[in-house]
Design an enzyme around this catalytic site. Sequence first.
Site, PDB file in Angstrom:
ATOM      1  N   HIS A   1       1.964   2.975  -9.011  1.00 34.20           N
ATOM      2  CA  HIS A   1       2.163   1.366  -9.201  1.00 34.20           C
ATOM      3  C   HIS A   1       3.182   1.072  -9.940  1.00 34.20           C
ATOM      4  O   HIS A   1       3.406   0.165 -10.187  1.00 34.20           O
ATOM      5  CB  HIS A   1       0.551   1.521  -9.868  1.00 34.20           C
ATOM      6  CG  HIS A   1      -0.882   2.187  -9.436  1.00 34.20           C
ATOM      7  ND1 HIS A   1      -0.631   1.600  -8.028  1.00 34.20           N
ATOM      8  CD2 HIS A   1      -2.160   2.555  -9.705  1.00 34.20           C
ATOM      9  CE1 HIS A   1      -1.969   1.914  -7.530  1.00 34.20           C
ATOM     10  NE2 HIS A   1      -2.601   2.997  -8.129  1.00 34.20           N
TER      11      HIS A   1
ATOM     12  N   ASP B   1       0.815  -1.067   0.080  1.00 33.28           N
ATOM     13  CA  ASP B   1       0.303  -0.096   0.148  1.00 33.28           C
ATOM     14  C   ASP B   1       0.963   1.041  -0.164  1.00 33.28           C
ATOM     15  O   ASP B   1       2.354   1.254   0.591  1.00 33.28           O
ATOM     16  CB  ASP B   1      -1.153  -0.057   0.886  1.00 33.28           C
ATOM     17  CG  ASP B   1      -1.848   1.203   1.031  1.00 33.28           C
ATOM     18  OD1 ASP B   1      -2.421   1.230   0.017  1.00 33.28           O
ATOM     19  OD2 ASP B   1      -2.528   1.646   1.696  1.00 33.28           O
TER      20      ASP B   1
ATOM     21  N   LEU C   1       9.672 -21.653  -3.122  1.00 30.82           N
ATOM     22  CA  LEU C   1       8.974 -20.257  -2.958  1.00 30.82           C
ATOM     23  C   LEU C   1       7.066 -20.737  -3.748  1.00 30.82           C
ATOM     24  O   LEU C   1       7.118 -20.681  -4.522  1.00 30.82           O
ATOM     25  CB  LEU C   1       8.852 -19.220  -3.391  1.00 30.82           C
ATOM     26  CG  LEU C   1       9.114 -18.022  -2.524  1.00 30.82           C
ATOM     27  CD1 LEU C   1       8.350 -18.165  -1.115  1.00 30.82           C
ATOM     28  CD2 LEU C   1       9.368 -16.805  -3.221  1.00 30.82           C
TER      29      LEU C   1
ATOM     30  N   TRP D   1       2.550   7.908  -1.800  1.00 30.09           N
ATOM     31  CA  TRP D   1       3.759   8.281  -2.749  1.00 30.09           C
ATOM     32  C   TRP D   1       3.988   9.301  -4.584  1.00 30.09           C
ATOM     33  O   TRP D   1       4.810   9.658  -4.174  1.00 30.09           O
ATOM     34  CB  TRP D   1       4.751   6.468  -3.295  1.00 30.09           C
ATOM     35  CG  TRP D   1       6.100   7.149  -3.205  1.00 30.09           C
ATOM     36  CD1 TRP D   1       7.055   6.891  -2.456  1.00 30.09           C
ATOM     37  CD2 TRP D   1       6.819   7.111  -4.805  1.00 30.09           C
ATOM     38  NE1 TRP D   1       8.618   7.052  -3.079  1.00 30.09           N
ATOM     39  CE2 TRP D   1       8.056   6.780  -4.765  1.00 30.09           C
ATOM     40  CE3 TRP D   1       5.642   7.007  -6.045  1.00 30.09           C
ATOM     41  CZ2 TRP D   1       8.739   6.749  -5.759  1.00 30.09           C
ATOM     42  CZ3 TRP D   1       7.092   6.723  -6.814  1.00 30.09           C
ATOM     43  CH2 TRP D   1       8.233   7.174  -6.617  1.00 30.09           C
TER      44      TRP D   1
ATOM     45  N   GLU E   1     -13.086  -4.737  -3.637  1.00 29.21           N
ATOM     46  CA  GLU E   1     -13.149  -3.416  -3.504  1.00 29.21           C
ATOM     47  C   GLU E   1     -12.307  -2.256  -4.351  1.00 29.21           C
ATOM     48  O   GLU E   1     -12.638  -1.251  -4.557  1.00 29.21           O
ATOM     49  CB  GLU E   1     -12.728  -2.805  -2.077  1.00 29.21           C
ATOM     50  CG  GLU E   1     -13.849  -3.557  -1.415  1.00 29.21           C
ATOM     51  CD  GLU E   1     -13.683  -5.349  -1.030  1.00 29.21           C
ATOM     52  OE1 GLU E   1     -12.179  -5.313  -0.720  1.00 29.21           O
ATOM     53  OE2 GLU E   1     -13.926  -5.516  -0.642  1.00 29.21           O
TER      54      GLU E   1
ATOM     55  N   ARG F   1      -4.957  -1.722   8.658  1.00 28.29           N
ATOM     56  CA  ARG F   1      -5.801  -2.637   8.415  1.00 28.29           C
ATOM     57  C   ARG F   1      -5.824  -3.515   8.071  1.00 28.29           C
ATOM     58  O   ARG F   1      -4.615  -3.170   6.883  1.00 28.29           O
ATOM     59  CB  ARG F   1      -7.037  -0.958   8.466  1.00 28.29           C
ATOM     60  CG  ARG F   1      -6.818  -0.580   7.000  1.00 28.29           C
ATOM     61  CD  ARG F   1      -7.988  -0.043   7.106  1.00 28.29           C
ATOM     62  NE  ARG F   1      -7.422   0.747   5.603  1.00 28.29           N
ATOM     63  CZ  ARG F   1      -7.828   2.314   5.988  1.00 28.29           C
ATOM     64  NH1 ARG F   1      -7.568   2.779   6.617  1.00 28.29           N
ATOM     65  NH2 ARG F   1      -7.378   3.175   4.786  1.00 28.29           N
TER      66      ARG F   1
ATOM     67  N   ARG G   1      -1.462   9.187  -9.760  1.00 27.86           N
ATOM     68  CA  ARG G   1      -1.648   7.489  -9.642  1.00 27.86           C
ATOM     69  C   ARG G   1      -0.428   6.377 -10.032  1.00 27.86           C
ATOM     70  O   ARG G   1       0.250   5.573  -8.937  1.00 27.86           O
ATOM     71  CB  ARG G   1      -3.006   7.528  -8.280  1.00 27.86           C
ATOM     72  CG  ARG G   1      -3.659   8.507  -8.052  1.00 27.86           C
ATOM     73  CD  ARG G   1      -4.939   8.143  -7.200  1.00 27.86           C
ATOM     74  NE  ARG G   1      -5.070   6.704  -6.470  1.00 27.86           N
ATOM     75  CZ  ARG G   1      -4.676   6.689  -5.701  1.00 27.86           C
ATOM     76  NH1 ARG G   1      -4.394   7.264  -4.596  1.00 27.86           N
ATOM     77  NH2 ARG G   1      -4.950   4.881  -5.372  1.00 27.86           N
TER      78      ARG G   1
ATOM     79  N   GLU H   1       1.257 -12.883  12.394  1.00 27.43           N
ATOM     80  CA  GLU H   1       2.393 -11.498  13.394  1.00 27.43           C
ATOM     81  C   GLU H   1       1.566  -9.931  12.698  1.00 27.43           C
ATOM     82  O   GLU H   1       1.524 -10.668  12.010  1.00 27.43           O
ATOM     83  CB  GLU H   1       3.605 -11.502  13.906  1.00 27.43           C
ATOM     84  CG  GLU H   1       3.822 -12.914  14.618  1.00 27.43           C
ATOM     85  CD  GLU H   1       3.442 -12.431  15.692  1.00 27.43           C
ATOM     86  OE1 GLU H   1       3.780 -11.012  16.321  1.00 27.43           O
ATOM     87  OE2 GLU H   1       2.600 -12.607  16.771  1.00 27.43           O
TER      88      GLU H   1
HETATM   89  C1  IPE Z   1      -1.465  -0.148  -2.933  1.00 23.84           C
HETATM   90  O1  IPE Z   1      -1.279   1.405  -3.365  1.00 23.84           O
HETATM   91  C2  IPE Z   1      -1.874  -0.607  -4.300  1.00 23.84           C
HETATM   92  C3  IPE Z   1      -3.351  -0.867  -4.429  1.00 23.84           C
HETATM   93  C4  IPE Z   1      -4.198  -0.525  -4.127  1.00 23.84           C
HETATM   94  C5  IPE Z   1      -3.613  -1.236  -5.818  1.00 23.84           C
HETATM   95  P1  IPE Z   1      -2.545   2.034  -3.129  1.00 23.84           P
HETATM   96  O2  IPE Z   1      -2.953   3.125  -4.573  1.00 23.84           O
HETATM   97  O3  IPE Z   1      -4.033   2.552  -2.624  1.00 23.84           O
HETATM   98  O4  IPE Z   1      -2.311   4.122  -2.563  1.00 23.84           O
HETATM   99  P2  IPE Z   1      -2.414   4.567  -1.518  1.00 23.84           P
HETATM  100  O5  IPE Z   1      -2.657   4.150  -0.366  1.00 23.84           O
HETATM  101  O6  IPE Z   1      -3.819   5.967  -2.188  1.00 23.84           O
HETATM  102  O7  IPE Z   1      -1.421   6.241  -1.149  1.00 23.84           O
HETATM  103  C1  IPE Z   2      -5.466  -2.617   0.012  1.00 23.96           C
HETATM  104  O1  IPE Z   2      -5.262  -1.352  -0.719  1.00 23.96           O
HETATM  105  C2  IPE Z   2      -5.990  -3.441  -1.005  1.00 23.96           C
HETATM  106  C3  IPE Z   2      -4.314  -3.364  -1.788  1.00 23.96           C
HETATM  107  C4  IPE Z   2      -3.454  -3.352  -1.406  1.00 23.96           C
HETATM  108  C5  IPE Z   2      -4.383  -4.293  -3.005  1.00 23.96           C
HETATM  109  P1  IPE Z   2      -6.002  -0.853  -0.006  1.00 23.96           P
HETATM  110  O2  IPE Z   2      -5.392   1.282  -0.293  1.00 23.96           O
HETATM  111  O3  IPE Z   2      -7.077  -0.255  -1.069  1.00 23.96           O
HETATM  112  O4  IPE Z   2      -6.651  -0.386   1.059  1.00 23.96           O
HETATM  113  P2  IPE Z   2      -7.806   0.879   2.314  1.00 23.96           P
HETATM  114  O5  IPE Z   2      -8.744   1.115   0.710  1.00 23.96           O
HETATM  115  O6  IPE Z   2      -7.071   1.479   2.334  1.00 23.96           O
HETATM  116  O7  IPE Z   2      -8.637   0.066   2.915  1.00 23.96           O
HETATM  117 MG    MG Z   3      -3.742   2.512  -0.775  1.00 23.14          MG
END
Ligand code: IPE
Ligand code: IPE
Ligand code: MG
Length: 253
Positions: free
Chosen positions: A29, A12, A123, A17, A59, A181, A25, A194
């Site tokens: 990725h 996440d 693995l 970033w 989601e 979370r 965004r 853990e």
């Molecule tokens: C996690 O990074 C990647 C995916 C959910 C696919 P986010 O895209 O959720 O990045 P933030 O949490 O918005 O910074």
């Molecule tokens: C969790 O990240 C899903 C992935 C990393 C693929 P999200 O950014 O979607 O989760 P929330 O919305 O912060 O809970």
């Molecule tokens: Mg996120």
Amino acid sequence: MSVIKHVAIIMDGNGRWAKRRVRPRIWGHVRGSSVVSDIVRSADDLGLRALTMYAFSTENWSRPLEEVSTLFRLLRKFIIKEKSRILENNIKFRVIGELQSLPPETVDLINDIETLTSKATGLNLTFAFNYGGRAEILRAVNTFQITNPERLMTEADLNELMYRPETGDVDLMIRTGGEQRISNFLLWQMAYAEMYFTPTKWPDFTSREFCKIIEHVSCRERRFGSVCGQEALNASVERAETNKSAFFQGVVL
Ligand code: IPE
Ligand code: IPE
Ligand code: MG
């Protein structure tokens, strides 16, 4: 000392970033996807049994279409780019999630690499894609009800009906990006995991930090509901049964 065999990672922080660098965004990725190979290599070097990485949740469909299609493209790119290294390193690769609703070309790529690595003994690398922990449990329960209408389900039944039962329980869950979370990830398998939450955003995550976290968590004492260390743990299942029968037979008041 606890032995960490199965690590699950919530990758996440990509969006934040990129935002901090005043970039879109999806750039986050793209940069984040280049970290994945390093962490897989480290997991392999450390001799982990399983590494499960959360790449797209059920989601995440609610994100802008451009972002969703970038995440799909990056999955395909990873498989194509890493295929030879996965085969060379005897890695058993699988994608878990609701795969039937993915585009056919993505499904074909997944099927191809899963077939090619099905006999691998190294693995267990898993990508959770279009994955939801609740959906996984519901699918297992429904499958069980259809195939075994005459009896009640056990924990062993549910374990067997998870997407990838051979990877077993998660020993350590790492979430990057600072949120604390689990966001519908491996709900059943993480019952006694853990947890480690790092503020590092995924594109900045390194093998060095990964190894340090594993070293740090390996020193934690895991008690699994018992009272003390590993020795007690080995005996605890048996002891729990003895205690329960003594208790219910009125030996212990
Ligand atoms: C996690 O990074 C990647 C995916 C959910 C696919 P986010 O895209 O959720 O990045 P933030 O949490 O918005 O910074
Ligand atoms: C969790 O990240 C899903 C992935 C990393 C693929 P999200 O950014 O979607 O989760 P929330 O919305 O912060 O809970
Ligand atoms: Mg996120």
